[in-house]
Write an enzyme that holds these catalytic residues in place. Structure first.
Site, PDB file in Angstrom:
ATOM      1  N   SER A 127       0.417   2.061   5.649  1.00 35.62           N
ATOM      2  CA  SER A 127      -0.154   3.014   4.948  1.00 35.62           C
ATOM      3  C   SER A 127       0.501   4.385   5.938  1.00 35.62           C
ATOM      4  CB  SER A 127      -1.446   3.168   4.799  1.00 35.62           C
ATOM      5  OG  SER A 127      -2.013   4.426   4.030  1.00 35.62           O
ATOM      6  N   LYS A 139       3.250   2.232   1.888  1.00 39.83           N
ATOM      7  CA  LYS A 139       2.407   3.328   1.001  1.00 39.83           C
ATOM      8  C   LYS A 139       2.531   4.542   1.697  1.00 39.83           C
ATOM      9  CE  LYS A 139      -2.690   3.785   1.038  1.00 39.83           C
ATOM     10  NZ  LYS A 139      -3.966   2.936   0.876  1.00 39.83           N
ATOM     11  N   LYS A 170       0.962   8.695   1.678  1.00 38.30           N
ATOM     12  CA  LYS A 170      -0.192   9.337   1.128  1.00 38.30           C
ATOM     13  C   LYS A 170       0.552  10.586   0.598  1.00 38.30           C
ATOM     14  CE  LYS A 170      -3.914   7.385   2.717  1.00 38.30           C
ATOM     15  NZ  LYS A 170      -4.987   6.815   2.111  1.00 38.30           N
ATOM     16  N   ASP A 183      -0.563   6.899  -2.351  1.00 38.60           N
ATOM     17  CA  ASP A 183      -2.172   7.101  -2.576  1.00 38.60           C
ATOM     18  C   ASP A 183      -2.432   8.686  -2.449  1.00 38.60           C
ATOM     19  OD1 ASP A 183      -4.798   6.932  -2.224  1.00 38.60           O
ATOM     20  OD2 ASP A 183      -4.981   5.857  -0.389  1.00 38.60           O
ATOM     21  N   GLU A 207      -2.275   4.881  -6.172  1.00 39.90           N
ATOM     22  CA  GLU A 207      -3.792   4.632  -5.835  1.00 39.90           C
ATOM     23  C   GLU A 207      -4.408   5.897  -5.999  1.00 39.90           C
ATOM     24  OE1 GLU A 207      -3.827   2.606  -2.054  1.00 39.90           O
ATOM     25  OE2 GLU A 207      -6.054   3.215  -1.857  1.00 39.90           O
ATOM     26  N   ASP A 253      -9.511   2.906  -5.762  1.00 41.16           N
ATOM     27  CA  ASP A 253     -10.110   2.703  -4.334  1.00 41.16           C
ATOM     28  C   ASP A 253     -11.527   3.496  -4.315  1.00 41.16           C
ATOM     29  OD1 ASP A 253     -10.916   3.137  -1.511  1.00 41.16           O
ATOM     30  OD2 ASP A 253      -8.976   3.970  -0.723  1.00 41.16           O
ATOM     31  N   LYS A 280     -12.174  -2.677  -0.207  1.00 39.04           N
ATOM     32  CA  LYS A 280     -12.433  -2.425   1.221  1.00 39.04           C
ATOM     33  C   LYS A 280     -13.964  -2.901   1.235  1.00 39.04           C
ATOM     34  CE  LYS A 280      -9.847   1.591   1.341  1.00 39.04           C
ATOM     35  NZ  LYS A 280      -9.760   2.858   1.502  1.00 39.04           N
ATOM     36  N   GLY A 287      -7.639  -0.523   3.851  1.00 42.57           N
ATOM     37  CA  GLY A 287      -7.974  -0.430   5.528  1.00 42.57           C
ATOM     38  C   GLY A 287      -8.658   1.055   5.638  1.00 42.57           C
TER      39      GLY A 287
END
Ligand code: OSB
Ligand code: MG
Length: 393
Positions: free
Chosen positions: A137, A163, A165, A191, A216, A241, A265, A293
């Site tokens: 990520s 992934k 952000k 995400d 996400e 998430d 998670k 994570g």
């Protein structure tokens, strides 16, 4: 087992590079480590709360007082016969899922160690899954060039999925740049950590051109309804998430079509018991999950890998190798990426790793021991323990 003593260690590990999301920027990983002791055997877990309530409302301070005032007295009041019964001790206690999870997960580790079997067996993991496919990520970068270089580096190391952000103003162009740099076949996703509003649907639909595996948590953490609308509008599947805190949330989200994937998670949902329920609900309905994570140290990372052995974890997790985060992890040896883009599940009893004593001493900022049958706990943490720590914004 009857809990006889609890060690609390507040640790801070410098991150190799700051991690920036739409929520803020973090340059140090801070966490409570909890060690439960009974019969001379430890049970370890790491709490995923941060210093500030940006990802969820829990913080290091709320976790400490939830443990002290409500959770630990209930957990230590009588012997625990089975880790699956831990959540019944919390009956009537709302929220505080990260605090609950750390205690429950430490109990699971304890039972694995006491029985001499790896935690994945106790959890009912698939014996064929000894190596867990993992991705990475990547936080928001200062430039497209920096993002491209980093992504190419991780791809070359063997990570199976990238992934990134995103947030308004850092979305279409970074995703396009990445797709061009990594090639058509590299699994990619984005995400947003709730950075968008329902009105942004038009802009988000532009991401459909880049064949992301999923998008996400684009919208608010407490909003399934607008995620449902967005899911209808986009071709890219929606993964939730922050919005999924329980098995009931998962059932509702799938039922109404607010998502087709869940990032699990265990800390966010209150522990393994609830994580397994979410996993099962997804499987029954034909949907998949993957393991997220929280920049965990090796202790939390080991827990995540054991959970990822359950059969419906269908996509690479955010559980990257230790050297993606830290110069030195708390565990020794650190988690290393296998050439095929997997991390190996530790094979010893319980989670199979423990905090290296020397590193724990160096990374520890605070320690407290709670003891006694009812663990009557007095005192309190110093007022300035968390001040100026963690995510800055
Ligand atoms: O939203 O998945 C998230 C890290 C901290 C808080 C929230 C998230 C993340 C990550 C990093 O994406 C995952 C990791 O590498 O541990
Ligand atoms: Mg996320």
């Amino acid at each position: 087992m009857q809990i006889e003593l609890i060690d609390l260690d507040f640790v801070e590990l410098p991150l190799k590079a700051p991690f920036e999301t739409s929520m803020g920027r973090e340059s140090v990983k801070s966490a409570w480590l909890v060690t439960l002791w009974a019969e001379g055997i430890p049970g370890y877990a790491e709490c995923v709360a941060d210093a500030h309530p940006f990802y969820t409302e829990e913080t290091h301070a709320t976790v400490y007082y939830a443990w002290k005032n409500d959770l630990v007295p209930r957990l230590a009041a009588q012997p625990i016969g089975d880790p699956e019964t831990v959540s019944t001790r919390w009956t009537g206690v709302r929220g505080h899922r990260m605090a609950k999870a750390a205690l429950e997960m430490a109990v699971w580790d304890w039972f694995g160690r006491a029985r001499g079997i790896p935690l994945w067996r106790l959890l009912g993991g698939d014996p064929g899954r000894r190596q867990i496919p993992v991705g990475v990520s990547i936080g928001i970068q200062p430039s497209l060039e920096a993002l491209k270089d980093l992504a190419i580096q991780y791809q070359a190391e063997g990570y199976q999925r990238i992934k990134i952000k995103i947030k308004p103003g850092w979305d279409v162009l970074p995703v396009k740049t990445l797709r061009e740099a990594l090639g058509a076949s590299m699994p990619m996703m984005a995400d947003a950590n709730s950075a968008y509003r329902p009105d942004d649907a038009e802009d988000l639909a532009r991401l459909d051109d880049f064949r992301l595996m999923m998008l996400e948590q684009p919208l608010a953490y407490d909003d399934l309804v607008d995620h449902q609308q967005l899911a209808r509008r986009l071709r890219t599947p929606i993964c939730l998430d922050e919005s999924i805190r329980s098995a009931e949330d998962a059932r509702r989200a799938f039922q109404m079509g607010a998502c087709s994937v869940i990032n699990i998670k265990p800390g966010r949902v209150g522990g393994y018991q609830e994580a397994k329920r979410i996993h099962d609900i997804a499987m029954e309905r034909g949907y998949g999950v993957w393991c997220g994570g929280m920049l965990e140290t090796g202790i939390g990372r080991a827990h995540n890998l054991h959970l990822s052995t359950l059969p419906n974890f269908r996509w690479p997790g955010d559980t990257s190798a230790s050297d993606r985060y830290f110069v030195e992890d708390l565990v020794d040896p650190p988690f290393q990426l296998n050439p095929d883009g997997t991390l190996s599940v530790p094979e010893g009893p319980g989670i199979g790793v423990y905090p290296d004593p020397d590193r724990l001493r160096r990374f520890r900022r605070y320690h407290e021991t709670w003891r006694g049958q009812t663990l009557r706990i007095s005192g309190g943490i110093p007022d300035d323990l968390f001040r100026g720590r963690g995510v800055q914004r």
